[in-house]
Design an enzyme around this catalytic site. Sequence first.
Site, PDB file in Angstrom:
ATOM      1  N   SER A 196       0.834  -1.194   0.000  1.00  0.00           N
ATOM      2  CA  SER A 196       0.000   0.000   0.000  1.00  0.00           C
ATOM      3  C   SER A 196       0.875   1.253   0.000  1.00  0.00           C
ATOM      4  O   SER A 196       1.651   1.466  -0.919  1.00  0.00           O
ATOM      5  CB  SER A 196      -0.970  -0.042   1.186  1.00  0.00           C
ATOM      6  OG  SER A 196      -1.932   0.969   1.097  1.00  0.00           O
ATOM      7  N   ASP A 267      -9.522  -4.535  -5.455  1.00  0.00           N
ATOM      8  CA  ASP A 267      -8.979  -3.460  -4.625  1.00  0.00           C
ATOM      9  C   ASP A 267      -9.569  -2.123  -5.069  1.00  0.00           C
ATOM     10  O   ASP A 267      -9.366  -1.700  -6.204  1.00  0.00           O
ATOM     11  CB  ASP A 267      -7.447  -3.448  -4.761  1.00  0.00           C
ATOM     12  CG  ASP A 267      -6.774  -2.535  -3.755  1.00  0.00           C
ATOM     13  OD1 ASP A 267      -7.443  -1.641  -3.193  1.00  0.00           O
ATOM     14  OD2 ASP A 267      -5.551  -2.703  -3.548  1.00  0.00           O
ATOM     15  N   HIS A 296      -8.098  -4.742  -0.936  1.00  0.00           N
ATOM     16  CA  HIS A 296      -6.883  -4.065  -0.456  1.00  0.00           C
ATOM     17  C   HIS A 296      -6.402  -4.784   0.800  1.00  0.00           C
ATOM     18  O   HIS A 296      -6.719  -4.388   1.922  1.00  0.00           O
ATOM     19  CB  HIS A 296      -7.163  -2.596  -0.175  1.00  0.00           C
ATOM     20  CG  HIS A 296      -5.921  -1.781  -0.044  1.00  0.00           C
ATOM     21  ND1 HIS A 296      -5.057  -1.541  -1.093  1.00  0.00           N
ATOM     22  CD2 HIS A 296      -5.376  -1.144   1.020  1.00  0.00           C
ATOM     23  CE1 HIS A 296      -4.054  -0.802  -0.686  1.00  0.00           C
ATOM     24  NE2 HIS A 296      -4.218  -0.551   0.599  1.00  0.00           N
TER      25      HIS A 296
END
Length: 315
Positions: A196, A267, A296
């Site tokens: 991320s 995601d 995610h």
Amino acid sequence: MKFGMVPQALPGSDRGEKAAVFSHKDIRPALPEPEEFNEFWRSGLAEVAAVPADVRRKRIEALCDGRREVCRISFATVGGGRIYGFLTRPAGPGPFPALVSVPGAGPGTGPDAESADEGFAVLYCNVFPYETTEDCAENERRYEAFNREGLYIYRGAESPECCLMRSALLGIGRAVEWFAAQPFVDADRIGVFGSSQGGGFALMLAGLVPHFRAAAVNVPAFCDFGGEKSGWPQFRRHGFDRMQLFDAAYFAARIQCPVKMIAGWRDEVCPPESVYAAYNCINAPKEIIDEPSMAHEIWPSYGRLQQWLREELKG
């Protein structure tokens, strides 16, 4: 495509949607690279190199057990600020293979003692201009206090020259330069990894500084600034048009080491389209793992990527 070098998790939504198939090999960044990109980062590297590093270390006695050394560490960066993090390494002179990482979005994280026990020196850097600790609850309190006037990632984003992202990236880049020069680090065996926010920083760092042997990246943020489905933090949607200078896709085009990445097809935080926009810019050896059912998240495939990275460094 290289810079002129100066010597020296957010939660994703999961509402049960099915992933759609897309022509991923054709996806490129929606906007062309800004003409000022090279000069912006070349001058930034020169600016941070001119600032004395002022490295400060404080040993964390409770985590030093004879097998490893653990300390808090900080470095001066541009604008009079500092970057804070943790340094862990096996006891002994080395040199050891080494890892660099930035955590995902949120309050930050503490030291990685387990990797030191496995024989790696580890530099873990948080992005905030204040010290983080090994106490998770205390990190949460500091994070909440810092964000009362707005989420940290948008701090100063009206001006790329003065924003938090610039001081953080240049400060962590200079920390990597210092790390690579230490006698306990094998400078030919340094890897970078992240997920991320940390994945976006891994791409940016790998394109900014030339010290990495390999990179492992999960659902990276900061990709495809101008895309209809851009990655977190979606600077353009918030009106910060010049933050295009921080698009990880442009840094990806400058990476020279092997890269392995993961895209989660469900995601919504860092959509797969944005991940592929960055991936397709990489000209070094590369591989991407598609996870059609993943939002995610961190799945076992990321653990396998990190294991690949460690084997590359040990080898």
